[in-house]
Design an enzyme around this catalytic site. Structure first.
Site, short mmCIF file in Angstrom:
data_model
loop_
_atom_site.label_atom_id
_atom_site.label_comp_id
_atom_site.label_asym_id
_atom_site.label_seq_id
_atom_site.Cartn_x
_atom_site.Cartn_y
_atom_site.Cartn_z
N SER A 222 0.92 -8.31 -9.32
CA SER A 222 1.52 -7.02 -8.99
C SER A 222 1.58 -6.13 -10.23
O SER A 222 0.56 -5.86 -10.85
CB SER A 222 2.90 -7.24 -8.36
OG SER A 222 3.35 -6.06 -7.73
N ASP A 442 -2.12 -6.63 1.98
CA ASP A 442 -1.03 -6.54 0.99
C ASP A 442 -0.19 -5.30 1.24
O ASP A 442 -0.71 -4.18 1.23
CB ASP A 442 -1.62 -6.50 -0.42
CG ASP A 442 -0.60 -6.84 -1.49
OD1 ASP A 442 0.52 -6.30 -1.43
OD2 ASP A 442 -0.92 -7.64 -2.38
N HIS A 472 1.84 -10.36 -0.10
CA HIS A 472 1.64 -9.75 -1.41
C HIS A 472 0.99 -10.76 -2.34
O HIS A 472 1.57 -11.79 -2.67
CB HIS A 472 2.99 -9.31 -1.97
CG HIS A 472 2.88 -8.54 -3.25
ND1 HIS A 472 1.85 -7.67 -3.53
CD2 HIS A 472 3.69 -8.50 -4.34
CE1 HIS A 472 2.03 -7.14 -4.72
NE2 HIS A 472 3.14 -7.63 -5.23
#
Length: 503
Positions: A222, A442, A472
């Site tokens: 991320s 995602d 995610h």
């Protein structure tokens, strides 16, 4: 909620585990901040009361903690220092050890010291040849973590209406944002100018040198992909084997990122609803029912936990948190059904996980650090007028999340520190190949960001791998194709063919 929804790979369970892991604080005086300093690895200390969370699982003996000392301001190398809390588990096959593999789990604001041991079982194969290493970036957790309000004030802050419907509610929102920013300046003002991603990247290179590694081997998730991209731009010749998972689009401004997240969470919600109804579960909600529930909670909160109420804002945070992983869809179904009947406990627990609150009422620095790092990085300061003009676009992108994402753009409006860039530079000519993994489902970092990151890194550097799935990130998705490809790259240096797709 644009940047605040970027909580990296931290699932609800991981967030609840996070504060229970031990970290290491910085020392006093003027410690050595050069690459010659020695890390004093030792048993990780017991977490303090303020760091305790739901889980009390002790760390195994394989985990060690240390403190890396870095300059607060790299322009003043002999000035004030910051202690960077680190944690590691040594490689099990010492004969074939490659070096250290440094993890950043996202946020920005996620504690690596807490998260790596909580999720360490996922990386046991990598541990055969790497020392698994992570850290609390500056301004996070035990690395001079940013704090802004008391726990009781944060309870009120996160419960408050974050989607104003009239002028009075708009004024209330802006007043709360100002109070929050002022609290950050009061309690953490000294470090706020220096918590940006560029300094975190510099810290990682000093960490690499102190650890004795010629190259930085890296696993970023991320926001960790943005940090990794900035590192690759600053130190392209120092990049070893690097993997980016759940990739942030480096070309997006905060507004574009928020709009992209609105679309991403809407897509994930649609995928959840489709799968739920396909399962023939009679308790599956519809989008219309979710919207009606959120509207009702705006004026009539329901029973939560320990005298706290489930408000509209906390429910939206809980719904978003549950979309980070398919494993939590079952809790979303039950949470919505219960809230319809006046019981908001499940959605409130999920919302608390998003906000970094443990069941005892203690908050980690997750969200305050996220705001501080985001506002130190990005120049944009959005006004109420700008948000109001953009509301139709955001609502078109997501009937459920659009308003929340649009109004979250005010988080830096009254921030006491100026931002650095419009978008980060991640071009890295001359760097070794970096594996960039994009997940088509995602919610937090939409799939298109992986292609943008690979393109920006440059020809021969960004190598894209596509995973057709949900949640995610992809490495922990359960896809053997993704994991085998990633492990072959990290352990054996095998770069996959261009355009490879996993399901």
């Amino acid at each position: 909620m644009s940047r605040p929804l970027r909580t990296g790979a931290l699932s609800a369970a991981a967030l609840l585990l996070a504060a229970s892991a031990a970290g290491c604080g910085g020392g006093g005086g003027r410690p050595d901040t050069s690459a010659r300093q020695k890390l004093d690895w030792a048993t990780c200390p017991t977490p303090s009361d303020s760091e305790d969370a739901a889980a009390t699982k002790p760390l195994g003996k394989e985990w060690e903690c240390a403190t890396l000392h870095v300059p607060l301001d790299y322009r003043k190398p002999h000035g004030d220092a910051v202690g960077i809390a680190m944690i590691r588990a040594k490689a099990t096959d010492r004969r074939h050890r490659i070096g250290s593999l440094i993890f950043n789990f996202g946020g920005p604001g996620g504690s690596g010291v807490a998260t790596l041991p909580a999720l360490g079982h996922s990386y046991q194969q990598l541990r055969t040849r790497y020392d698994l290493v992570s850290f609390d970036p500056r301004g996070v957790g035990r690395s001079s973590g940013v704090r802004c309000l008391s726990d009781r004030q944060l309870d009120a802050y996160y419960a408050a209406d974050s989607t104003p419907d009239n002028g009075s509610e708009v004024k209330g929102l802006i007043r709360r944002v100002k109070t929050y920013a002022a609290g950050c300046e009061q309690h953490s003002g000294k470090i706020l100018p220096d918590v940006g991603t560029t300094n975190a990247a510099r810290d990682m290179d000093l960490m690499r040198r102190v650890l004795g590694d010629k190259k930085l081997h890296y696993f970023g998730i991320s926001y960790g992909t943005e940090l990794g991209g900035v590192y690759a731009h600053l130190y392209p010749r120092n990049v070893g084997r690097a993997l980016f998972d759940g990739v942030v689009d480096p070309q997006q401004t905060p507004e574009q990122g928020a709009l992209g997240q609105a679309k991403g969470f809407q897509l994930a919600l649609a995928d959840y609803l489709k799968a739920c109804h396909k399962s023939a579960d009679a308790t599956c909600p519809t989008q219309a029912e979710i919207l009606r529930l959120l509207k009702r909670l705006d004026t009539h909160p329901v029973r939560g936990i320990g005298g706290r109420k489930l408000t509209q804002s906390l429910a939206a945070a809980g719904i978003a948190q549950s979309l980070y992983s398919r494993d939590y869809w079952q809790y979303l179904t039950q949470g919505i059904a219960n809230a319809e009947q006046g019981d908001g406990r499940i959605l409130l627990a999920l919302g608390d996980a998003m906000n970094g609150r443990d069941p005892d009422g203690d908050y980690s620095t997750l969200q305050s650090s996220l705001t501080a790092i985001t506002c130190a990085d990005y120049k944009e300061r959005y006004t109420v007028h700008h948000v109001e003009r953009k509301l139709p676009t955001f609502r078109g992108a997501s009937p459920v999340f659009g308003d929340f994402m649009a109004w979250s753009l005010t988080q830096c409006t009254d921030w006491p520190v100026r931002g650095t860039w419009t978008t980060p530079d991640v071009s890295a000519p001359g760097a070794a190949p970096i594996l960039v993994i994009g997940n088509t489902g995602d919610p937090a970092t939409p799939y298109s960001g992986a292609r943008k990151m690979a393109d920006e890194l440059g020809p021969g550097v960004g190598v894209e791998l596509t995973y057709k799935g949900e949640g995610h990130g992809a490495y922990d998705s359960g896809s053997s194709c993704v994991r085998n490809t990633a492990n072959a790259y990290l352990l054996n240096g095998k770069v996959p063919e261009k355009g490879k797709v996993c399901t």
